[in-house]
Structures are given as C-alpha cells and as structure tokens.
Design an enzyme around this catalytic site. Structure first.
Site, PDB file in Angstrom:
ATOM      1  CE  LYS A  52      -3.929  -2.099   2.404  1.00 41.98           C
ATOM      2  NZ  LYS A  52      -4.685  -2.139   3.685  1.00 41.98           N
ATOM      3  CB  ALA A  68      -1.868   0.538   8.769  1.00 44.56           C
ATOM      4  CG  ASP A  69      -3.587  -5.163   5.596  1.00 48.36           C
ATOM      5  OD1 ASP A  69      -4.500  -4.626   4.935  1.00 48.36           O
ATOM      6  OD2 ASP A  69      -3.563  -6.380   5.846  1.00 48.36           O
ATOM      7  CB  THR A  70      -5.703  -4.769  10.852  1.00 43.12           C
ATOM      8  OG1 THR A  70      -5.082  -3.541  11.246  1.00 43.12           O
ATOM      9  CG2 THR A  70      -6.035  -5.580  12.082  1.00 43.12           C
TER      10      THR A  70
END
Length: 190
Positions: A52, A68-70
C-alpha cells in the site's frame, strides 16, 4: 513535512488524532489484497502495508506516506474481511470461545523513499458465544468490511474475555509502533 495516509479507514484517521496527528491528505491504495498461496497471517499483514505504501508514495514525492493493514489469524488461517452476513457468521462462530491473533502492520515511506516497517501482534480471546449473542451481533451490522467479521471498538468488546497486546492495533493502527515510525522519520509530534 507533509504526511499522506494511504488508507480510507475512518478508524485509522481517528486513531491518528488520538496522538495529535492529522494527515495532510488521504490517498487510499487500490491494490489486490488477496493472500498468496500458503501466506501466513503476519506475513500477509506486513506485505499489504508495504505494498500500500509503495503504491501511494510515488504520487507524493517528498512526503511521508503511512500505510497499514490488519489481519485476523486463527492458526495459519487468514480470516477475510466480512462483506456479507454468511462470511461474518462463519468468522464469529470460528472465533467463539477461542484465542486468535490480530496482526497490525505499519509501513512509513520517508521523504527519501526509504520504507520502515513495524508489526504489532495481539492475542484476543472471545467468550463462548450463544446463538442469540451471535444473531444479535450480526443484526448490528458492525461486522461489515471488518477483518475477521468484528470491530473490537464496538459491541464485540463486551464479548472479548481477554486482550493481550495493542487495543489500537486490533482496531487497525497500533499507535505505539506508528508514533515510533513517525518520530524516527522526524515528523513533529507533541
């Protein structure tokens, strides 16, 4: 120093505000988030945050780009973002009465194009849920678009027996790690 948030998530924007950070622009990355074959949950979160940031950074030369990524993981399995009630039900039924991990990865690309990465892993334990509790939660609609079919900052919080790790990381942006990345890049923090 300009800061670009590579996410359209209102939760990430709210979390940044808690540490006194307001991005100069929001520019979500439009990338394929499909896990690779045999990709583990933590590796997937790290790869998504990095991709990203890498997708957005070229559009904002000289700026800091935060992505960010979760990912919710049960063992080696990556739970999907719930887009329909059937998927949400499967996720919540799987999580009922058990522990799982939430991996929240953050990437910051600095003004020189260098990427720095951090990962927060939290362990969340749901109580054993009855059919009526699952039905009531699904009726709320809070699960829509959420990794693993839940948002810990909503109704599900009353169903979480234990949380070890970062609450903000489970919401979607680990603030300790994010603040450390911003400070290392020279971003002015209060």
């Amino acid at each position: 120093m300009r800061l670009i948030l590579a996410s359209a998530s209102p939760r990430r924007l709210d979390l940044l505000a808690r540490i006194g950070v307001t991005p100069d622009a929001i520019d979500p990355a439009d990338i394929d988030e499909t896990p690779l074959a045999a990709e583990l949950p933590a590796a997937h979160a790290r790869r998504m945050a990095a991709e990203k940031a890498a997708a957005v950074a070229p559009r904002h030369g000289g700026a800091l780009v935060l992505a960010a990524d979760t990912v919710v993981g049960v063992g080696r399995r990556i739970l999907p973002k719930a887009e329909d009630e059937t998927t949400a039900r499967r996720c919540v039924e799987l999580l009922s009465g058990r522990r799982h991990r939430v991996h929240s990865a953050v990437t910051l690309v600095d003004a020189d194009g260098r990427a720095r990465h951090r990962l927060s892993t939290s362990i969340v334990t749901f109580k054993r849920l009855g059919a009526a509790e699952i039905d009531a939660y699904l009726a709320s609609g809070e699960w829509r678009g959420k990794a693993g079919g839940y948002a810990i900052q909503g109704r599900v919080e009353a169903l979480v027996r234990a949380l070890a790790g970062s609450h903000s990381g489970v919401v979607g942006l680990p603030l300790f790690e994010t603040r450390a990345l911003l400070a290392a890049a020279g971003y002015p923090l209060g």
